[in-house]
Design a protein around this motif. Sequence first.
Motif, PDB file in Angstrom:
ATOM      1  N   ASN A 104      -5.476   0.358   8.347  1.00 59.19           N
ATOM      2  CA  ASN A 104      -4.874   1.024   7.215  1.00 59.19           C
ATOM      3  C   ASN A 104      -5.995   1.605   6.367  1.00 59.19           C
ATOM      4  O   ASN A 104      -6.780   0.860   5.763  1.00 59.19           O
TER       5      ASN A 104
ATOM      6  N   VAL B 163      -2.811   4.779  -4.858  1.00 59.95           N
ATOM      7  CA  VAL B 163      -3.530   5.091  -3.624  1.00 59.95           C
ATOM      8  C   VAL B 163      -2.733   6.040  -2.744  1.00 59.95           C
ATOM      9  O   VAL B 163      -1.520   6.225  -2.913  1.00 59.95           O
TER      10      VAL B 163
ATOM     11  N   ASN C  90      -2.633   6.688   1.709  1.00 60.23           N
ATOM     12  CA  ASN C  90      -3.104   5.969   2.889  1.00 60.23           C
ATOM     13  C   ASN C  90      -2.606   6.588   4.178  1.00 60.23           C
ATOM     14  O   ASN C  90      -1.656   7.381   4.182  1.00 60.23           O
TER      15      ASN C  90
ATOM     16  N   ILE D 237      -7.157   3.615   3.208  1.00 66.98           N
ATOM     17  CA  ILE D 237      -6.581   3.742   1.872  1.00 66.98           C
ATOM     18  C   ILE D 237      -7.587   4.439   0.957  1.00 66.98           C
ATOM     19  O   ILE D 237      -8.761   4.063   0.910  1.00 66.98           O
TER      20      ILE D 237
ATOM     21  N   VAL E  92       0.836  -1.207   0.000  1.00 63.57           N
ATOM     22  CA  VAL E  92       0.000   0.000   0.000  1.00 63.57           C
ATOM     23  C   VAL E  92       0.866   1.249   0.000  1.00 63.57           C
ATOM     24  O   VAL E  92       0.623   2.188  -0.767  1.00 63.57           O
TER      25      VAL E  92
END
Length: 217
Positions: free
Chosen positions: A208, A196, A198, A210, A190
Motif C-alpha cells: 500500500n 492521504v 494511495n 500512501i 487508508v
Amino acid sequence: MSFIVEPSVEQYAEEHSTPPGDLFERLAAETREKTTSPQMMVGQLEGHFLAELVRLARARRVLELGTFTGYSSISMALALPPGGRVITCDVNEETTAVARRYAEEAGVADRIDFRLGPGLDTIATLDGPFDLVFIDADKPNYVNYYEATLPLLAKEGVMVVDNTLWSGRVADPNDDDPSTQAIRALNDRVRDDPRVENALLTVRDGMNVIRRVAAGA
C-alpha cells in the motif's frame, strides 16, 4: 507465505530487473538458511522498488518498522544522498545483528540507525519529518503504526505498508484471522483518510503506497 503473483511471472520479473549483486544474494541465502521465517525478507524486486522510491522522492530521512535481516534497510540506505539516514526498528536482536553485519559490509552502517525495542515506543521518541516510511512489522499493530507515523511524515512524503494483500486473504470474506482483520482495517483506514492518497499495489504480497497530502495530519 505465498504471493499473489504467479511464481513463473515473479521469476521472469526478477530475471528482467537489475541483478541484486553478490552481497544481497548472500544475505538472502543466509536468511533462508538461518531464520525460521525467511518469507519476511523483502527480496530483490521489493528491495529495488524501495530504493527507487528513495531516489525518486529524493528522500533524506527514512523510517522503517521491521528490520529483520536488513535487505530493505540496506537497499534504501544505498540509495540515499550524502548525509541521508535510515532509522530502522525491530525487537529481534539476533536478526538485527545479521542486518548490522551486512550493513557494515555494504559500507552503509553509518547511514543506518538500528533501534531495538517495541516499534510504538521507539516512534514516540522520534521527531519528524521523514520523507519515506516503510512499515513491515507485526500486523495487529498496523493501524497503530500508521496513525503514529503519519504525523511524522513530511507533506508529500511517502509511506509504504507491506503485506497488504496477505496472500489474497484480505479479499476472502470468510477469513477472520486476527492478522487478516488487522490488515483489512489498515487498508480501509487508508482508503477513507482525507489526509492521504494511495494505491494498493499487487507487488509480491501487496504494497500500500500512501502519499500525505494534507498538512493537518
